[in-house]
Design a protein around this motif. Structure first.
Motif, PDB file in Angstrom:
ATOM      1  N   GLU A  22      -6.793 -20.089  -1.283  1.00  0.00           N
ATOM      2  CA  GLU A  22      -7.733 -18.741  -1.249  1.00  0.00           C
ATOM      3  C   GLU A  22      -7.131 -18.200  -0.049  1.00  0.00           C
ATOM      4  O   GLU A  22      -7.929 -16.753   0.467  1.00  0.00           O
ATOM      5  N   TYR A  23      -7.110 -19.252   0.911  1.00  0.00           N
ATOM      6  CA  TYR A  23      -6.715 -18.271   2.538  1.00  0.00           C
ATOM      7  C   TYR A  23      -5.715 -16.978   2.048  1.00  0.00           C
ATOM      8  O   TYR A  23      -5.758 -16.162   2.441  1.00  0.00           O
ATOM      9  N   PHE A  24      -4.840 -17.408   1.096  1.00  0.00           N
ATOM     10  CA  PHE A  24      -3.790 -16.020   0.236  1.00  0.00           C
ATOM     11  C   PHE A  24      -4.284 -15.593  -0.043  1.00  0.00           C
ATOM     12  O   PHE A  24      -3.190 -14.293  -0.765  1.00  0.00           O
ATOM     13  N   SER A  25      -4.506 -15.696  -0.586  1.00  0.00           N
ATOM     14  CA  SER A  25      -5.715 -14.466  -1.471  1.00  0.00           C
ATOM     15  C   SER A  25      -6.178 -13.558  -0.372  1.00  0.00           C
ATOM     16  O   SER A  25      -6.692 -12.184  -1.751  1.00  0.00           O
ATOM     17  N   HIS A  26      -6.220 -13.418   0.154  1.00  0.00           N
ATOM     18  CA  HIS A  26      -6.685 -12.508   1.085  1.00  0.00           C
ATOM     19  C   HIS A  26      -5.640 -11.861   2.030  1.00  0.00           C
ATOM     20  O   HIS A  26      -5.025 -12.248   2.850  1.00  0.00           O
ATOM     21  N   ILE A  27      -5.276  -9.969   2.056  1.00  0.00           N
ATOM     22  CA  ILE A  27      -4.729  -9.476   2.470  1.00  0.00           C
ATOM     23  C   ILE A  27      -5.416  -7.923   3.209  1.00  0.00           C
ATOM     24  O   ILE A  27      -6.016  -8.075   3.299  1.00  0.00           O
ATOM     25  N   HIS A  28      -4.492  -7.943   4.124  1.00  0.00           N
ATOM     26  CA  HIS A  28      -5.469  -6.799   5.551  1.00  0.00           C
ATOM     27  C   HIS A  28      -4.651  -5.479   3.736  1.00  0.00           C
ATOM     28  O   HIS A  28      -3.911  -5.008   2.999  1.00  0.00           O
ATOM     29  N   PRO A  29      -5.807  -4.470   3.889  1.00  0.00           N
ATOM     30  CA  PRO A  29      -6.032  -3.170   2.818  1.00  0.00           C
ATOM     31  C   PRO A  29      -4.331  -2.551   3.309  1.00  0.00           C
ATOM     32  O   PRO A  29      -3.637  -2.031   2.430  1.00  0.00           O
TER      33      PRO A  29
END
Length: 73
Positions: A22-29
């Motif tokens: 879950e943590y690595f599925s979010h990135i900065h645009p």
């Protein structure tokens, strides 16, 4: 699992039960631009220098088409 509703808040629906995934599925645009734009520019420069312009454009169009198909398959 609970009831997941996407709202106007700065939250997203949980994708994974595993907290690491879950943590690595979010990135900065801006990440795709910062990572891929220099890579695309560099490889295009190399391709343009080693191929005739027409072959380069056909390869570029073919690569974009294959990427699009692979992304949705």
């Amino acid at each position: 699992m609970g009831n997941h509703v996407v709202s106007g808040r700065d939250e997203s629906v949980r994708l994974f039960q595993n907290p690491v995934l879950e943590y690595f599925s979010h990135i900065h645009p801006a990440t795709p631009v910062v990572v891929f734009l220099p890579l695309i520019t560099w490889t295009s420069w190399i391709g343009l220098g080693s191929l005739p312009a027409a072959s380069f454009l056909v390869s570029l169009a073919g690569g974009l088409a294959l990427w699009t198909i692979a992304e949705y398959v």
